[in-house]
Design a protein around this motif. Structure first.
Motif, mmCIF file in Angstrom:
data_model
loop_
_atom_site.group_PDB
_atom_site.id
_atom_site.type_symbol
_atom_site.label_atom_id
_atom_site.label_comp_id
_atom_site.label_asym_id
_atom_site.label_seq_id
_atom_site.Cartn_x
_atom_site.Cartn_y
_atom_site.Cartn_z
ATOM 1 N N THR A 241 -2.674 -3.979 4.016
ATOM 2 C CA THR A 241 -2.576 -2.453 4.744
ATOM 3 C C THR A 241 -3.096 -1.787 3.826
ATOM 4 O O THR A 241 -2.995 -2.398 2.223
ATOM 5 C CB THR A 241 -1.355 -1.672 4.805
ATOM 6 O OG1 THR A 241 -0.251 -1.947 4.080
ATOM 7 C CG2 THR A 241 -1.015 -2.906 6.350
ATOM 8 N N GLU A 242 -3.759 -0.917 3.284
ATOM 9 C CA GLU A 242 -4.072 0.391 1.996
ATOM 10 C C GLU A 242 -2.522 0.834 1.192
ATOM 11 O O GLU A 242 -2.356 0.500 0.213
ATOM 12 C CB GLU A 242 -3.816 2.005 2.759
ATOM 13 C CG GLU A 242 -4.756 2.392 1.649
ATOM 14 C CD GLU A 242 -5.754 2.265 0.677
ATOM 15 O OE1 GLU A 242 -5.056 1.852 -0.651
ATOM 16 O OE2 GLU A 242 -6.092 0.855 0.883
ATOM 17 N N GLN A 243 -1.409 0.919 1.870
ATOM 18 C CA GLN A 243 0.274 0.844 1.597
ATOM 19 C C GLN A 243 -0.025 -0.619 0.571
ATOM 20 O O GLN A 243 1.051 0.066 -0.547
ATOM 21 C CB GLN A 243 0.819 1.462 2.648
ATOM 22 C CG GLN A 243 2.435 1.400 1.596
ATOM 23 C CD GLN A 243 3.658 1.865 3.151
ATOM 24 O OE1 GLN A 243 3.516 1.429 3.991
ATOM 25 N NE2 GLN A 243 4.145 2.335 2.941
ATOM 26 N N VAL A 244 -0.153 -1.513 1.430
ATOM 27 C CA VAL A 244 0.594 -2.766 0.142
ATOM 28 C C VAL A 244 -0.718 -2.515 -0.657
ATOM 29 O O VAL A 244 -0.356 -2.987 -2.123
ATOM 30 C CB VAL A 244 0.298 -3.781 0.912
ATOM 31 C CG1 VAL A 244 0.479 -5.782 0.483
ATOM 32 C CG2 VAL A 244 1.021 -4.381 1.895
ATOM 33 N N ARG A 245 -1.955 -1.781 -0.829
ATOM 34 C CA ARG A 245 -2.879 -1.806 -1.416
ATOM 35 C C ARG A 245 -2.620 -1.319 -2.763
ATOM 36 O O ARG A 245 -3.174 -1.108 -4.164
ATOM 37 C CB ARG A 245 -4.015 -1.245 -1.339
ATOM 38 C CG ARG A 245 -4.831 -3.137 -0.325
ATOM 39 C CD ARG A 245 -5.954 -2.218 0.420
ATOM 40 N NE ARG A 245 -6.852 -3.497 1.095
ATOM 41 C CZ ARG A 245 -8.112 -4.377 1.127
ATOM 42 N NH1 ARG A 245 -8.038 -4.683 -0.205
ATOM 43 N NH2 ARG A 245 -8.125 -4.740 1.436
ATOM 44 N N ALA A 246 -2.277 0.099 -2.507
ATOM 45 C CA ALA A 246 -1.080 0.583 -3.666
ATOM 46 C C ALA A 246 -0.325 0.528 -4.318
ATOM 47 O O ALA A 246 -0.287 0.575 -5.560
ATOM 48 C CB ALA A 246 -1.131 1.796 -2.562
ATOM 49 N N TRP A 247 0.601 -0.133 -4.156
ATOM 50 C CA TRP A 247 1.542 -0.868 -4.325
ATOM 51 C C TRP A 247 0.331 -1.462 -5.306
ATOM 52 O O TRP A 247 1.736 -1.955 -6.479
ATOM 53 C CB TRP A 247 2.882 -0.505 -3.029
ATOM 54 C CG TRP A 247 4.607 -1.426 -4.131
ATOM 55 C CD1 TRP A 247 5.157 -0.912 -4.330
ATOM 56 C CD2 TRP A 247 4.687 -3.420 -3.695
ATOM 57 N NE1 TRP A 247 5.644 -1.330 -4.943
ATOM 58 C CE2 TRP A 247 6.355 -3.180 -4.874
ATOM 59 C CE3 TRP A 247 3.665 -4.220 -3.638
ATOM 60 C CZ2 TRP A 247 6.258 -4.512 -4.810
ATOM 61 C CZ3 TRP A 247 4.667 -5.404 -3.715
ATOM 62 C CH2 TRP A 247 5.887 -5.202 -3.971
ATOM 63 N N THR A 248 0.332 -2.435 -5.311
ATOM 64 C CA THR A 248 -0.068 -3.362 -5.881
ATOM 65 C C THR A 248 -1.075 -3.304 -7.203
ATOM 66 O O THR A 248 -0.441 -3.642 -8.274
ATOM 67 C CB THR A 248 -1.282 -4.264 -4.776
ATOM 68 O OG1 THR A 248 -0.253 -5.116 -3.788
ATOM 69 C CG2 THR A 248 -1.661 -5.893 -6.201
ATOM 70 N N ARG A 249 -1.964 -2.373 -7.008
ATOM 71 C CA ARG A 249 -2.172 -1.186 -8.028
ATOM 72 C C ARG A 249 -1.055 -0.504 -9.125
ATOM 73 O O ARG A 249 -1.603 -0.809 -10.407
ATOM 74 C CB ARG A 249 -3.598 -0.352 -7.981
ATOM 75 C CG ARG A 249 -4.247 -0.745 -6.796
ATOM 76 C CD ARG A 249 -5.667 -0.046 -6.676
ATOM 77 N NE ARG A 249 -5.327 1.940 -5.672
ATOM 78 C CZ ARG A 249 -5.487 1.427 -4.540
ATOM 79 N NH1 ARG A 249 -5.902 0.275 -3.471
ATOM 80 N NH2 ARG A 249 -4.701 2.400 -3.768
ATOM 81 N N SER A 250 -0.477 -0.113 -8.490
ATOM 82 C CA SER A 250 0.968 0.596 -8.627
ATOM 83 C C SER A 250 1.364 -0.743 -9.584
ATOM 84 O O SER A 250 2.476 -0.236 -11.219
ATOM 85 C CB SER A 250 2.039 1.422 -7.729
ATOM 86 O OG SER A 250 2.878 2.073 -8.907
#
Length: 166
Positions: free
Chosen positions: A44-53
Motif C-alpha cells: 500500500t502507499e502507507q507501507v511504501r511511505a513507512w519503508t521510505r522513512s
C-alpha cells in the motif's frame, strides 16, 4: 523466547528514528498479516511511505516470509524495492542468519517485526535479534488462523505486561 521485546498495534507504531537510535540497521519483516493482509499482492502507499522513512533513517527493510508461493514475496518485495527471502522456514533461525549475512548486519543491529509468536518471535529470539510483535491485520477467512492466535494468546498477554518501550 515466546515473548517479544516490544509490542504494538501495527508496523506504523514503529518509529524509524527510534530504531536508528537503538542501532537497528536491518528490520526483518513478516509479509502476510504484518505488512499487508493475506493475498494483497502489492504494498500500500502507507507501507511504501513507512519503508521510505526507514531508509531515510538508515534502516533497511527485508521481507522474511514463510509464504510457500515463491512469487508472492518476490512480487511484493520487488514492488517495494527491498530484499526478501521467501519460504523462510521460520522459526528456524537459518533464514534470519542468511538475511543478516546478506546485509552485513549482526544480531545486535537487527530486529524482526511479525504478527505470530510461534514463527516470527520464536525465530527472532533463536537468532538473537530484537523482537517486535504486532497485531494481525486480519484474521477473517481462515479458521486455522483463529486457532493459532488463540494458542498464542497467553504469550501475547505476557508480552504486553513485560514489553519495553522501543
Amino acid at each position: 523466547m515466546l515473548t517479544a521485546y516490544w509490542t504494538g498495534k501495527s508496523i506504523f507504531d514503529i518509529e524509524p528514528a527510534t530504531l536508528a537510535r537503538r542501532g537497528i540497521q536491518l528490520l526483518l519483516a513478516d509479509l502476510d498479516n504484518t505488512l499487508v493482509p493475506y493475498g494483497v499482492p502489492e504494498p500500500t502507499e502507507q507501507v511504501r511511505a513507512w519503508t521510505r522513512s526507514l531508509a531515510d533513517h538508515g534502516v533497511t527493510l527485508f521481507v522474511l516470509s514463510n509464504n510457500r508461493h515463491p512469487g508472492r514475496p518476490e512480487r511484493f518485495s520487488n514492488a517495494l524495492g527491498v530484499p526478501f527471502i521467501g519460504h523462510a522456514g521460520k522459526p528456524k533461525p537459518t533464514s534470519f542468519f542468511l538475511a543478516m549475512e546478506r546485509m552485513g548486519c549482526t544480531p545486535a543491529q537487527t530486529a524482526i517485526v511479525g504478527d505470530q509468536i510461534f514463527t516470527d518471535i520464536l525465530g527472532g529470539s533463536r537468532a538473537g535479534v530484537t523482537t517486535l510483535l504486532v497485531e494481525p491485520i486480519r484474521l477473517a477467512g481462515n479458521p486455522g488462523r483463529y486457532l493459532r492466535y488463540a494458542a498464542e494468546w497467553p504469550f501475547r498477554a505476557l508480552t504486553k505486561r513485560r514489553a519495553k518501550p522501543l
